[in-house]
Enzyme design. Structure first.
Site, PDB file in Angstrom:
ATOM      1  N   ALA A  19       0.841  -1.204   0.000  1.00  0.00           N
ATOM      2  CA  ALA A  19       0.000   0.000   0.000  1.00  0.00           C
ATOM      3  C   ALA A  19       0.871   1.247   0.000  1.00  0.00           C
ATOM      4  O   ALA A  19       2.083   1.181   0.224  1.00  0.00           O
ATOM      5  CB  ALA A  19      -0.927  -0.006   1.220  1.00  0.00           C
ATOM      6  N   GLN A  20       0.243   2.371  -0.290  1.00  0.00           N
ATOM      7  CA  GLN A  20       0.918   3.661  -0.180  1.00  0.00           C
ATOM      8  C   GLN A  20       0.004   4.628   0.555  1.00  0.00           C
ATOM      9  O   GLN A  20      -1.223   4.462   0.575  1.00  0.00           O
ATOM     10  CB  GLN A  20       1.320   4.204  -1.548  1.00  0.00           C
ATOM     11  N   LYS A  27      -4.523   5.399   3.395  1.00  0.00           N
ATOM     12  CA  LYS A  27      -3.697   4.246   3.019  1.00  0.00           C
ATOM     13  C   LYS A  27      -4.437   3.453   1.955  1.00  0.00           C
ATOM     14  O   LYS A  27      -5.513   2.891   2.197  1.00  0.00           O
ATOM     15  CB  LYS A  27      -3.418   3.381   4.248  1.00  0.00           C
ATOM     16  N   ASP A  42       5.849  -4.961  15.299  1.00  0.00           N
ATOM     17  CA  ASP A  42       6.903  -4.377  14.465  1.00  0.00           C
ATOM     18  C   ASP A  42       7.166  -2.925  14.875  1.00  0.00           C
ATOM     19  O   ASP A  42       6.984  -2.001  14.075  1.00  0.00           O
ATOM     20  CB  ASP A  42       6.480  -4.446  12.992  1.00  0.00           C
TER      21      ASP A  42
END
Length: 560
Positions: free
Chosen positions: A142-143, A158, A293
């Site tokens: 995704a961007q 997103k 993360d």
């Protein structure tokens, strides 16, 4: 094997591309041992094995990392997941997997409007008061774009890349096929269960492809930290959110990748390190739901020494029982209790056979290393790496949620030390463990556990007569059966199947020879070269069958 090969034929062009990239990065021996070209050679000569190999002077982990980057989003995500498997890979492999970055161009501006329209049913000019077509972040799946809602709220949009789902699904099918080949052709890898790892990765990646899943994760974290003024979790705008798009409040702060900017901001790096550590430890030890993360790209520093977290696609979940085990392990490490450490680690091995005497001796050696080291001076990263080295030595495969946990702790301590060189994660863990241990033995907690245990015991006793009656009936009616799960016989079964095929072909060939010899004595019917046609045809078929049988036997001898 035939079924897997037919499945792979569906994605033949991509399989050809993968094999070519692996060979180009000096991994040709790996592809040949897996017989990737041989498995599809009947479909055509699609792989040129004379491709020049590159990177001969580089270590294997580096070449694998470069190949994964070229292979695209699925393999980059696979490498990032493998970077959490500190129980399987040594530190040099983990270091390379951690370097994996997606080098992908953003979606062209001319295609962006169609992408937003497809995802939300209207063009961005209609939905947003402002929409910046230049992404502030572009990743493999995704961007992210900065935008403003009609009510003036700053948001991050997103967007999932177009066509990414089909490409990922094709790669997942191929990875499943390769995992089966690895278990067959590399017997030494079976203890690491590559097929099971790919299944877990498939579930994880499919969740990450669904941006609504990430939104639900964010809402859960938002509820967990609703009463915490220090931790900031973006708000989700559900009217604009679905599997293809995720719209959340914009986090305007200093990214942890730019710690150099903290000097002029008035923020105290030491306080930020402490706040971040306390937040992640609360997620792990109290909530049982943690950001898996927490690397610098997903952390922002806000006014008032607040910490903002983004990108909740990869999360970990811990049951109450697992959290109790982690607390027991941490308490045992703090008290240098070898027996307690062994008990927890043995519990984590599951059904995997372990030489407990050798394992206990190695744990004792490890604990002796830290015997006279003050708790505040223990490097949690080094300790985890030492424990993981011991686990790898004994071929133990940890549950996935534990590998995510250890990876999160290592990442957290690394970020903390960037903020504060004197940061020691173990100092922050100790108060949590002490408080939770005291809570565990609080009279109210003991009473609650006692009631639960008594309820379970009563349920077992109440159901025992019924279970015995059912077993007795099954025995009388011949329905009682014992299931034996004999693992690792797949390869033996395939070899047995090949042998049976060769035996059958041998019998058919012998019958053809005998039958053709009889036909040769009959002076009737069509002729070929002066010989009875059907007799000649039978001998030719028998000849080619014999060649196939000899070739098959020769190839089998080369494989062993």
């Amino acid at each position: 094997m035939l079924r897997e090969t037919l499945v792979a034929m569906r994605d033949l062009p991509r399989l050809k591309e993968i094999s070519g990239i692996l060979i180009r990065h000096g991994l040709g021996e790996f592809t040949q041992r897996l017989k990737l070209p041989r498995a599809v050679e009947k479909a055509g000569e699609w792989l040129n094995l004379s491709l020049p190999e590159s990177g001969a002077g580089q270590p294997t982990p580096v070449r694998v990392r470069l190949a994964f980057e070229e292979l695209g989003p699925t393999f980059i995500k696979l490498g990032q997941i493998l970077s959490t498997r500190v129980d399987v890979f040594s530190p040099d492999w983990i270091a390379e997997f951690e370097k994996l970055q997606a080098h992908v161009p953003p979606v062209p501006p001319e295609a962006l409007e169609a992408l937003v329209t497809k995802a939300l049913g209207a063009p961005p000019a209609t939905l947003f008061a402002e929409f910046d077509p230049t992404p502030i972040g572009a990743a493999s799946i995704a961007q992210v774009h900065r935008a403003r809602l009609p009510d003036g709220s700053e948001v991050a949009v997103k967007l999932r890349r177009p066509g990414i789902v089909d490409k990922v699904e094709a790669d997942l099918r191929i990875l499943s096929y390769i995992a089966h080949l690895i278990e067959t052709e590399f017997p030494e890898t079976r203890r690491y269960q590559p097929v099971e790892i790919v299944k877990q990765f498939t579930r994880s990646l499919r969740r990450e492809l669904d941006l609504a899943v990430e939104a639900r994760n964010m809402e859960r974290f938002g509820r967990d930290f609703a009463d915490d003024p220090i931790i900031h979790v973006p708000r989700i705008y559900w009217q604009y959110t679905n599997p293809q798009v995720n719209v959340q409040s914009f986090v305007d702060g200093i990214p942890a990748t730019r710690i150099d900017l903290l000097a002029g901001s008035g923020l105290d790096p030491r306080v930020l390190a402490r706040h971040g550590a306390d937040a992640v430890l609360r997620m792990i030890l109290i909530n049982g739901f943690f950001h898996a993360d927490p690397h610098p790209g997903n952390v922002f520093f806000l006014e008032g020494e607040r910490v903002g977290l983004v990108d909740f696609g990869m999360v970990g979940r811990l049951s109450h029982a697992r959290r109790d085990e982690i607390i027991d392990l941490l308490a045992a490490l703090a008290e240098r209790d070898e027996r307690a450490v062994l008990d927890v680690l043995i519990e984590w091995t599951g059904s995997h056979p372990v030489d407990e005497h050798k394992f206990a001796y190695d744990i004792g050696e490890l604990m002796f290393t830290y015997d006279h080291v003050p708790l505040k001076n223990i490097n949690i990263t080094q300790l985890i790496n030492d424990i993981m080295g011991l686990i790898r030595e004994h071929s133990i495969l940890l549950p996935p949620e534990l590998t995510l946990l250890f990876k999160a702790l290592i990442t957290l301590e690394g970020l903390g030390r960037q903020l504060d060189p004197d940061f020691q994660l173990i100092e922050h863990i100790t108060p949590f463990v002490r408080e939770l241990m005291m809570e565990r033995f609080h009279p109210a907690s003991l009473l609650k556990r006692g009631k639960h245990t008594l309820s379970e015991a009563i349920g077992i006793l109440a159901g025992l007569p019924r279970d015995l009656i059912r077993i007795g009936k099954d025995i009388r009616h011949g329905k009682f059966r014992v299931n034996l799960d004999l693992k690792r016989l797949d390869n033996f079964g395939r070899q047995l199947d090949k042998s049976a095929n060769r035996l059958t072909m041998g019998i058919v060939t012998g019958c053809l020879i005998i039958g053709s010899a009889i036909v040769m004595t009959v002076n009737a019917g069509p002729k070929l070269f002066g010989l009875p046609f059907f007799g000649f045809l039978g001998f030719m078929v028998a000849f080619f069958n014999s060649i196939w049988i000899m070739w098959s036997i020769w190839r089998s001898s080369k494989e062993f």
